[in-house]
Design a protein around this motif. Structure first.
Motif, PDB file in Angstrom:
ATOM      1  N   UNK A   1       0.731  -1.236   0.001  1.00  0.00           N
ATOM      2  CA  UNK A   1      -0.317  -0.710   0.055  1.00  0.00           C
ATOM      3  C   UNK A   1       0.666   1.842   0.135  1.00  0.00           C
ATOM      4  N   UNK A   2       2.145   1.366   0.636  1.00  0.00           N
ATOM      5  CA  UNK A   2       2.634   2.435   0.874  1.00  0.00           C
ATOM      6  C   UNK A   2       3.562   2.557  -0.468  1.00  0.00           C
ATOM      7  N   UNK A   3       3.948   1.794  -1.330  1.00  0.00           N
ATOM      8  CA  UNK A   3       5.013   1.732  -2.003  1.00  0.00           C
ATOM      9  C   UNK A   3       3.824   2.021  -3.127  1.00  0.00           C
ATOM     10  N   UNK A   4       2.410   1.640  -3.522  1.00  0.00           N
ATOM     11  CA  UNK A   4       1.996   2.288  -4.724  1.00  0.00           C
ATOM     12  C   UNK A   4       1.307   3.791  -3.879  1.00  0.00           C
ATOM     13  N   UNK A   5       1.476   4.209  -3.446  1.00  0.00           N
ATOM     14  CA  UNK A   5       1.031   5.864  -3.232  1.00  0.00           C
ATOM     15  C   UNK A   5       2.397   6.187  -2.944  1.00  0.00           C
ATOM     16  N   UNK A   6       3.620   6.199  -2.353  1.00  0.00           N
ATOM     17  CA  UNK A   6       4.834   7.062  -2.929  1.00  0.00           C
ATOM     18  C   UNK A   6       5.024   6.729  -4.481  1.00  0.00           C
ATOM     19  N   UNK A   7       4.973   5.755  -5.033  1.00  0.00           N
ATOM     20  CA  UNK A   7       5.359   5.862  -6.214  1.00  0.00           C
ATOM     21  C   UNK A   7       4.646   6.575  -6.999  1.00  0.00           C
ATOM     22  N   UNK A   8       3.706   6.622  -6.794  1.00  0.00           N
ATOM     23  CA  UNK A   8       2.937   7.537  -7.817  1.00  0.00           C
ATOM     24  C   UNK A   8       2.756   9.179  -7.678  1.00  0.00           C
ATOM     25  N   UNK A   9       3.461   9.793  -6.467  1.00  0.00           N
ATOM     26  CA  UNK A   9       4.227  10.562  -5.775  1.00  0.00           C
ATOM     27  C   UNK A   9       5.912  10.693  -6.537  1.00  0.00           C
ATOM     28  N   UNK A  10       6.050   9.291  -6.657  1.00  0.00           N
ATOM     29  CA  UNK A  10       7.689  10.112  -6.678  1.00  0.00           C
ATOM     30  C   UNK A  10       6.857  10.500  -8.926  1.00  0.00           C
ATOM     31  N   UNK A  11       6.688   9.432  -9.071  1.00  0.00           N
ATOM     32  CA  UNK A  11       5.656  10.127 -10.624  1.00  0.00           C
ATOM     33  C   UNK A  11       5.636  11.125 -11.141  1.00  0.00           C
ATOM     34  N   UNK A  12       5.109  11.729  -9.796  1.00  0.00           N
ATOM     35  CA  UNK A  12       4.049  13.259  -9.750  1.00  0.00           C
ATOM     36  C   UNK A  12       5.006  14.216 -10.070  1.00  0.00           C
ATOM     37  N   UNK A  13       6.341  14.262  -8.950  1.00  0.00           N
ATOM     38  CA  UNK A  13       7.485  14.773  -8.397  1.00  0.00           C
ATOM     39  C   UNK A  13       8.496  15.442  -9.229  1.00  0.00           C
ATOM     40  N   UNK A  14       8.517  17.219  -9.229  1.00  0.00           N
ATOM     41  CA  UNK A  14      10.042  17.241 -10.191  1.00  0.00           C
ATOM     42  C   UNK A  14      10.508  17.937  -9.098  1.00  0.00           C
ATOM     43  N   UNK A  15      11.315  17.867  -8.171  1.00  0.00           N
ATOM     44  CA  UNK A  15      12.034  17.265  -6.965  1.00  0.00           C
ATOM     45  C   UNK A  15      12.364  15.819  -6.080  1.00  0.00           C
ATOM     46  N   UNK A  16      13.283  15.928  -5.510  1.00  0.00           N
ATOM     47  CA  UNK A  16      13.424  14.544  -4.465  1.00  0.00           C
ATOM     48  C   UNK A  16      12.344  13.948  -4.119  1.00  0.00           C
TER      49      UNK A  16
END
Lengths: 214, 353
Positions: B299-314
């Protein structure tokens, strides 16, 4: 308007938190000579149930829930005019609830208290950082049916175990339903300390208490 | 049938078959996808997760070359604090704590934090914090942040000047609750800016806004405005770390740049954090103690993966007690933290932990 339409509109007015429309509809329903209890159970309560789902999904927020509960209360008040006296103002159960001593996390417990009120429970909210002795004292004083305690931290959840023991020592545990919740707790924890049940969130609390008291 | 040791979300050791683990992984990613309206993990991702959870070694790691930045929030206090606050009870000063993290634990960055760990209580002792920051900067070489929580709760009664929404809302005082929360936002912005600008004066490298959103959408709004001001007026690096995967709507109507804040998940939170000017985002996904680790990690990885894909910052995801798939346990076991961390690096592709 047929009965099914009345039910559908009643639910929608609650979801929309539209007190004025809910009250007007309740009066129109009574004027048709229909059963007020049915509208509470199948119309207004269905609206609250759907709203609870939307709240759990993060699609509506706490203030909306409060306004919707006021709309429900106002509509029920209208319907109660046509209900037998012994059913008016009847609460499902009396719940004493609080966050255990040492823990100041209040938001989740407050949401549970609000949802329980919305669903027809009488709630005595003791707030946060509540000493064990206060839970016991208030449960006795109010002749409560349920004692609920919340703990967000592993360091404070031991207070829930102490509460179970304190209720036993006071001789009132057997007549009570006890429920525990909060981020640090699990159903295994509830079983370990002898609580009646563990609830994951506000919706779960309502569902489990309704199973016991409806 | 072979069984593998893993943990429940409360830290208890359990055994699961690979079929049970896969079933949990699928359910965990489905829950995140449903709540966040994001894509679930692919079959390949789930297979990697299954490999991580069926690896028989006590702890796991990433392949050489895949290492990421590692830092610690309030780590200085974690050494000297007792078990009551997840510490190990070793009497060290805060500066010594930073040095230990830099020289012994190989932390890439560190932060100084006050025991109260909120901006409001730091304000009256800011001169002491400036001195401690300067001392720490003189004896370390790693980038040094100052960390604290926006903690809007401290602006409501009984701790602050405004009525408490937790009391006002159940009493049906909706308008009063809105006014209290909007007042708290103004006070918090002023305090956060004051504290951070004083720290910039002594050469502080960065600010970590930790546990943002803990008091709901007010918390997040105040932080975004403070970040915006600080980026315009200082040259410090700014990290915004969250309190959960979801912004709680205590107010419900607050906006930042036309975007409603309540109800935002990680992948939308990061866009606003970036817009405010922050340099690093720390998403948080809270662990459900009643679910097993495979469910929580997926569950956590799913949320964070979408966050990484949406982000332009580290993206420096929060990993540890009760977050990022790790169990809610004072000192999270290494088997759990290392598995959750590997999953975050290899599947979600985070930049730091």
């Amino acid at each position: 308007m047929d009965k099914a339409e009345f039910m559908e509109k009643a639910a929608q007015h609650i979801i929309d938190a539209n007190e004025q429309a809910a009250v007007k509809l309740a009066q129109e329903y009574l004027d048709e000579g229909l059963d007020p209890v049915e509208m509470i159970e199948k119309g207004l309560s269905e609206g609250i149930r759907k709203l609870g789902d939307l709240f759990d999904r993060g699609e509506v927020f706490l203030p909306h829930l409060i306004i919707a509960s006021e709309a429900m209360t106002a509509a029920v008040k209208v319907l109660e005019q046509a209900m037998p006296a012994d059913q008016v103002g009847k609460k499902l159960a009396k719940v004493v609830i609080g966050t255990v001593e040492g823990d100041v996390h209040d938001i989740g417990k407050g949401i549970v208290a609000t949802m329980l009120r919305v669903y027809g429970f009488e709630v005595i909210d003791l707030g946060r950082d509540v000493p064990i002795a206060t839970f016991v004292e208030k449960a006795k004083e109010a002749d409560a049916d349920v004692v609920g305690s919340s703990a967000l931290m592993t360091t404070t959840q031991v207070g829930q175990k102490a509460l179970e023991q304190a209720l036993k020592d006071a001789g009132i545990r057997d007549k009570l339903t006890t429920m525990v919740g909060g981020a640090a707790t699990t159903e295994h924890w509830a079983a370990k300390i002898g609580a009646t049940f563990w609830a994951e969130n506000a919706g779960d609390t309502v569902m489990k208490l309704k199973e016991i008291f409806s | 049938m072979a069984k593998y040791l893993t943990r429940r979300g409360d830290g208890a050791l359990i055994e699961m078959t690979s079929e049970e683990i896969m079933s949990d992984l699928e359910a965990g990613t489905a829950d995140a996808a449903d709540k966040g309206k994001i894509a679930p993990l692919s079959k390949d991702d789930l297979d990697i997760l299954l490999d991580i959870f069926t690896n028989p070694t006590r702890f796991v790691s990433v392949e050489p070359g895949n290492e990421v930045v590692v830092t610690h929030d309030i780590g200085t206090l974690r050494v000297m604090g007792d078990q009551g606050n997840s510490g190990v009870g070793i009497p060290l000063s805060r500066v010594q704590g930073i040095q230990v993290h830099e020289r012994a634990f190989c932390a890439d960055t560190m932060e100084l934090g006050h025991i109260d760990y909120s901006f409001k209580p730091v304000k009256p002792v800011i001169a002491m914090e400036q001195q401690e920051m300067e001392n720490a900067l003189l004896v370390t070489i790693l980038p040094l942040f100052y960390g604290a929580m926006p903690n809007l709760g401290l602006y409501y009664s009984p701790d602050g000047p405004f009525g408490n929404p937790s009391d006002l809302l159940p009493a049906g005082k909706i308008q009063e609750s809105y006014e209290a929360q909007e007042g708290a936002v103004e006070h918090a912005i002023r305090d956060m800016v004051y504290v951070c600008e004083r720290l910039a004066e002594v050469g502080c490298d960065g600010i970590n806004f930790d546990t943002t959103g803990a008091a709901g959408d007010t918390d997040f709004k105040a932080t975004l405005h403070a970040v915006e001001h600080l980026k315009k007026n200082t040259d410090m690096c700014i990290e915004v770390g969250m309190a959960g995967e979801f912004v709680l709507g205590m107010h419900g109507g607050l906006e930042y740049e036309g975007q409603q804040l309540a109800g935002l998940y990680c992948h939308d939170q990061v866009k606003l954090v970036e817009q405010a000017g922050a340099d690093i985002f720390g998403p948080v996904v809270n662990t459900k103690p009643s679910k097993n680790m495979p469910w929580n990690v997926a569950r956590a990885v799913t949320f964070v993966k979408a966050c990484v894909e949406a982000s332009n910052i580290p993206i420096h995801v929060n990993m540890g007690m009760g977050v990022g798939g790790s169990p809610i346990f004072e000192t999270p076991p290494i088997d759990s933290v290392s598995r959750a961390s590997k999953a975050m690096v290899e599947i979600a592709k985070v930049d730091g932990l």
